[in-house]
Structures are given as C-alpha cells and as structure tokens.
Design a protein around this motif. Structure first.
Motif, short mmCIF file in Angstrom:
data_model
loop_
_atom_site.label_atom_id
_atom_site.label_comp_id
_atom_site.label_asym_id
_atom_site.label_seq_id
_atom_site.Cartn_x
_atom_site.Cartn_y
_atom_site.Cartn_z
N UNK A 145 -40.97 22.43 -27.91
CA UNK A 145 -39.70 23.10 -28.19
C UNK A 145 -38.64 22.76 -27.15
N UNK A 146 -39.07 22.16 -26.04
CA UNK A 146 -38.14 21.84 -24.97
C UNK A 146 -38.28 20.37 -24.61
N UNK A 147 -37.17 19.79 -24.17
CA UNK A 147 -37.20 18.39 -23.76
C UNK A 147 -37.78 18.21 -22.37
N UNK A 148 -37.55 19.19 -21.51
CA UNK A 148 -38.01 19.03 -20.14
C UNK A 148 -37.86 20.31 -19.34
N UNK A 149 -37.78 20.13 -18.01
CA UNK A 149 -37.72 21.28 -17.11
C UNK A 149 -36.69 21.04 -16.02
N UNK A 150 -35.99 22.09 -15.64
CA UNK A 150 -35.11 22.10 -14.48
C UNK A 150 -35.69 23.08 -13.48
N UNK A 151 -35.77 22.68 -12.22
CA UNK A 151 -36.52 23.46 -11.23
C UNK A 151 -35.58 24.20 -10.27
N UNK A 152 -35.66 25.52 -10.32
CA UNK A 152 -34.94 26.35 -9.36
C UNK A 152 -35.88 26.53 -8.17
N UNK A 153 -35.77 25.62 -7.21
CA UNK A 153 -36.73 25.53 -6.11
C UNK A 153 -36.17 26.14 -4.84
N UNK A 154 -36.87 27.14 -4.31
CA UNK A 154 -36.44 27.83 -3.09
C UNK A 154 -37.39 27.47 -1.95
N UNK A 155 -36.83 26.93 -0.89
CA UNK A 155 -37.60 26.54 0.29
C UNK A 155 -37.69 27.72 1.24
N UNK A 156 -38.93 28.09 1.58
CA UNK A 156 -39.16 29.22 2.48
C UNK A 156 -39.89 28.73 3.73
N UNK A 157 -39.32 29.05 4.89
CA UNK A 157 -39.92 28.68 6.16
C UNK A 157 -39.82 29.86 7.13
N UNK A 158 -40.80 29.98 7.98
CA UNK A 158 -40.80 31.06 8.97
C UNK A 158 -39.61 30.91 9.89
N UNK A 159 -38.94 32.03 10.16
CA UNK A 159 -37.80 32.09 11.08
C UNK A 159 -36.60 31.26 10.59
N UNK A 160 -36.55 30.99 9.29
CA UNK A 160 -35.41 30.28 8.71
C UNK A 160 -34.90 31.04 7.48
N UNK A 161 -33.63 30.85 7.19
CA UNK A 161 -33.09 31.41 5.95
C UNK A 161 -33.64 30.64 4.76
N UNK B 29 -22.83 19.96 -29.21
CA UNK B 29 -22.89 18.52 -29.17
C UNK B 29 -24.29 17.98 -29.44
N UNK B 30 -25.30 18.64 -28.83
CA UNK B 30 -26.63 18.04 -28.81
C UNK B 30 -27.71 19.08 -29.08
N UNK B 31 -28.90 18.58 -29.45
CA UNK B 31 -30.07 19.45 -29.63
C UNK B 31 -30.88 19.57 -28.36
N UNK B 32 -30.36 19.05 -27.26
CA UNK B 32 -31.10 19.02 -25.99
C UNK B 32 -31.40 20.44 -25.49
N UNK B 33 -32.66 20.65 -25.10
CA UNK B 33 -33.07 21.93 -24.53
C UNK B 33 -33.87 21.69 -23.25
N UNK B 34 -33.90 22.70 -22.41
CA UNK B 34 -34.69 22.61 -21.18
C UNK B 34 -35.20 23.99 -20.83
N UNK B 35 -36.30 24.03 -20.09
CA UNK B 35 -36.82 25.30 -19.57
C UNK B 35 -36.50 25.37 -18.08
#
Length: 251
Positions: A85-101, A163-169
């Motif tokens: 049902x989806x063409x692909x994936x987009x990644x909401x990636x959060x970098x977590x490190x000690x003592x860092x924002x 415009x398009x049938x493009x989908x992503x998760x």
C-alpha cells in the motif's frame, strides 16, 4: 414507550424520525452514496501515455458525484511492489546521546525535478519482500550511516494526491549515539546518490530549519516542516508567529 432510534437532518424543512427496518434501509442507502451520505466519484479507467523506468504518465477517466465523466492527468510510480500500500518509508530519526541535546537527522540533496537542493528525512523505496520497518532502517543506514531502532510506523500517507499516487509511511526511529556502531557513522549511498547529513537540535527545530533554509537557499520538504511546526506548537510556543523564509509582514 419506544424512543426514536435515529434522527436525520431534514431535507425539506421537516424533521424526519426513522425507525427499525426503515432506518436500516435508509442508512444503507446513505452509505452507498459515500461518506455520511455525500455522493462520491467513481473510477472508470486509466490509459498510459508514457511509461518510464521509474514513473508513468496516465490519463484517468472517472465519474464525478453528479454523474459527469471527467479526465485527470496522473503520474504513477512504476516501482511499487505487488501487494504493497506504500511505496516506501521516510525516517523521522532522533539521535540521542548522553549529556547532549536530542537532534533530528536530516539529509540535503539535489533534486533535478525542482532544480534545487532540498532538506528531507532520510527516505527510500521498499524492495520486494521488505517490510516498511526494514526499509526504514536500511535507508537510514545507507543515507546517514546510523543504525536505529523503530519506535512507530504510520499508515500509508499521500504526498501530492492532486498529481501522483505516490505514498509513503513515516517511521519514527531512535538512534543510540553512545552505541559503538553509531560512534563514527559512514554513509553507504547507492550509485548516483549524493547526500549531506545534517543535525538539527530538537529544542529549536523550527527556528534552526528556518535559518538554514534562508541562509542556504534549500527547499524544505513539507513533511519535515510540518513536523517541526507541530513539535514547536506542542511545546506551547508561539511557533506560527515567528518569521519564516516565505512570510511577508504587514507594516
């Protein structure tokens, strides 16, 4: 005493109270016309005008709610795997490190279709037999060098349905920056991919994106900008009143 089981808004100036079997038949009739009784359009056929390696251009014929036939020029991906049902994936990636924002990982790349640089989530198309989660982790590793853990996966979402049938998760992922595999990330882009990895602090995401876009002249992907706006608004800050690159203030 039996109280009426359903009330429907009047069609000709009078309230209509419908009971039992009559009510069930009325509900079926309304449902067949569309959502909440609203007539819907109906697909008739599609003709392919041009077939490329990645995309096709077609003309879709459909019937509108009033019964009139219309046509619509449509761009379709020719790479979507059967049964997906989806063409692909987009990644909401959060970098977590000690003592860092916490930081959001984004990528910058040149997009020929708009002849410009864009600021996007790491993303890509699903391979045959690959789950959305696996696609997201693979694309994250290829485009940024990081290895993450999936936190959540959205349903298939449309990008530009006019415009398009493009989908992503949208796949939310966390990156453990203190893990040895993420100490010195190295990209593994596919042939023809040229990406710059960027880090934006989550605490000032919208402000930093606005500043970067204005300084570097990049176009921000709508999903990224909406995410930043929502994050800012969820913190109770006056996010929508701050100056953005495209805003014109009245004096």
């Amino acid at each position: 005493t039996h109280v009426c089981s359903c009330y429907f808004p009047p069609r000709r100036g009078k309230q209509q109270f419908i009971f039992g079997a009559e009510r069930r038949n009325f509900v079926k009739m309304m449902a067949s016309d569309g959502v909440n009784g609203t007539p819907t359009s109906r697909f008739i056929k599609e003709e392919t005008v041009y077939q490329g390696e990645w995309l096709s251009l077609g003309v879709t014929t459909y019937q509108d709610p009033h019964g009139q036939q219309r046509t619509w020029e449509t761009v379709r991906r020719s790479t979507r795997c059967d049964g997906y049902k989806t063409d692909g994936a987009a990644v909401v990636a959060v970098l977590k490190r000690a003592l860092h924002y916490d930081q959001l990982i984004l990528v910058q790349q040149y997009r020929p279709a708009i002849n410009g640089l864009t600021l996007e989530f790491p993303a890509g198309l699903c391979d045959a037999g690959e789950s959305v989660e696996d696609c997201a982790i693979r694309e994250l590793r290829e485009e940024t060098g990081f290895t993450g853990q999936v936190v959540s996966v959205s349903p298939a979402t449309c990008l530009d349905s006019g415009l398009s049938n493009c989908t992503t998760s949208l796949v939310t992922a966390q990156i453990d920056g203190d893990d040895i595999v993420n100490m010195r990330p190295k990209q593994h882009p596919e042939e023809g991919e040229f990406l710059k990895v960027l880090y934006f602090p989550m605490s000032e995401l919208l402000t930093r994106i606005n500043d970067y876009a204005q300084k570097e002249g990049v176009i921000v992907d709508a999903r990224v900008y909406i995410y930043a706006m929502a994050l800012q608004q969820s913190k109770g800050k006056d996010s929508l009143l701050q100056r953005s690159p495209g805003r014109i203030d009245k004096k």
